[in-house]
Design an enzyme around this catalytic site. Structure first.
Site, PDB file in Angstrom:
ATOM      1  CD  GLN A   9      12.941  -2.873   1.104  1.00  0.00           C
ATOM      2  OE1 GLN A   9      12.982  -1.763   1.561  1.00  0.00           O
ATOM      3  NE2 GLN A   9      12.292  -3.720   1.706  1.00  0.00           N
TER       4      GLN A   9
ATOM      5  CB  ALA B 215       7.347  -7.387   7.353  1.00  0.00           C
ATOM      6  CG  ASP B 216       5.553  -3.930   3.935  1.00  0.00           C
ATOM      7  OD1 ASP B 216       4.331  -3.372   4.459  1.00  0.00           O
ATOM      8  OD2 ASP B 216       6.697  -3.362   3.900  1.00  0.00           O
TER       9      ASP B 216
ATOM     10  CD  GLU C 298       8.989  -3.602   0.779  1.00  0.00           C
ATOM     11  OE1 GLU C 298       8.832  -4.023   1.881  1.00  0.00           O
ATOM     12  OE2 GLU C 298       9.154  -2.484   0.246  1.00  0.00           O
TER      13      GLU C 298
ATOM     14  CG  HIS D 277       9.330   1.021   8.612  1.00  0.00           C
ATOM     15  ND1 HIS D 277       8.053   1.470   8.464  1.00  0.00           N
ATOM     16  CD2 HIS D 277       9.727   0.044   7.635  1.00  0.00           C
ATOM     17  CE1 HIS D 277       7.609   0.626   7.472  1.00  0.00           C
ATOM     18  NE2 HIS D 277       8.393  -0.020   6.802  1.00  0.00           N
TER      19      HIS D 277
END
Length: 258
Positions: free
Chosen positions: A149, A176-177, A151, A48
């Protein structure tokens, strides 16, 4: 010259708590400021943040001067070419986003290993100090730390299978995801999301792998540690800078107009 030992991978295998910090500014100068702060590890975010190979390289170089601080790198995707490039730069610990199944996790491991155990391409690069580590090709696989990850709701449904893949050193819960996947976009603090995070941390630990997570909220960081998290990033450079500069400006705005 001897190939470097991955102290972060060793700590995860031994279940030793590792406190880290997230680097999203994409800048070597600020990365070095953080490298001297006392964190066990710093995460260079290639997903990101505004990064390219040279900005990641510069951050690896400055962090490498601080022996007690380990540099991990999040790749932008599980693409095998991208993984090869980041490893060739000298990154020993990779965080790979959006891994939903055991097959995807196994593919990540293969991308991080040289043949015959994997498909990583062989080339002279910084990782081997351009051939000055004579046994690098024989030793690299054991020193690369692979963290994936989880997610999404799908990843949570496959969590044990992902964690049990040979070569996976840790599973990082992307809060967050995950919140978005569970129907609560922008709200990882929602009770249902928090319950899912805590459950995931305990399940990864029970599967014999190191669970990790990121939160800039100190109370949540302490809670995650209490529920089995081994490696926790407790802040983000951009978040900290934005929060503190806004607070400082607001305090002096009150003085100026009082």
């Amino acid at each position: 010259m001897q190939s470097p030992i991955n102290s972060f991978k060793k700590a995860l295998a031994e279940g030793r708590t590792q406190i880290g910090f997230w680097l999203a500014l994409g800048d070597a100068y600020s990365a070095e400021v953080c490298a001297g702060a006392g964190f066990d590890w710093l995460l260079i975010d290639g997903e990101h943040a505004p990064q390219d190979l040279r900005s990641v390289l510069a951050q690896l170089q400055v962090i490498g001067a601080y022996r007690d601080c380990h540099a991990a790198v999040r790749v932008p995707s599980a693409d095998t070419t991208v993984i090869k490039q980041y490893l060739d730069l000298g990154a020993q610990s990779l965080l790979v986003p959006m891994v939903d199944t055991a097959d995807e996790a196994a593919a990540v491991v293969r991308a991080c290993r040289y043949p015959p155990g994997g498909i990583r391409g062989v080339g002279g690069a910084r990782a081997s100090r351009w051939g000055r580590y004579p046994r690098y090709l024989h030793e690299a696989d054991e020193q690369v730390c692979v963290v994936v990850q989880a997610e999404t709701a799908l990843a949570l449904s496959n969590l044990e299978a992902i964690a049990e893949v040979d070569g996976i050193d840790g599973v990082f819960i992307g809060t967050a995801d995950l919140a978005a996947s569970l129907g609560f976009p922008g709200n990882p603090a929602h009770p249902e999301v928090q319950d899912a995070i805590l459950d995931a941390l305990q399940r990864v630990r029970a599967a014999g792998k190191a669970p990790g997570v990121l939160t800039p909220v100190e109370d949540l960081a302490q809670k995650y540690l209490a529920h089995g998290a081994v490696f926790v990033a407790v802040g983000i450079d951009t978040h900290l800078l934005a929060k503190q500069t806004s607070a400082l400006a607001a305090r002096f705005a009150q003085v100026a107009y009082s």
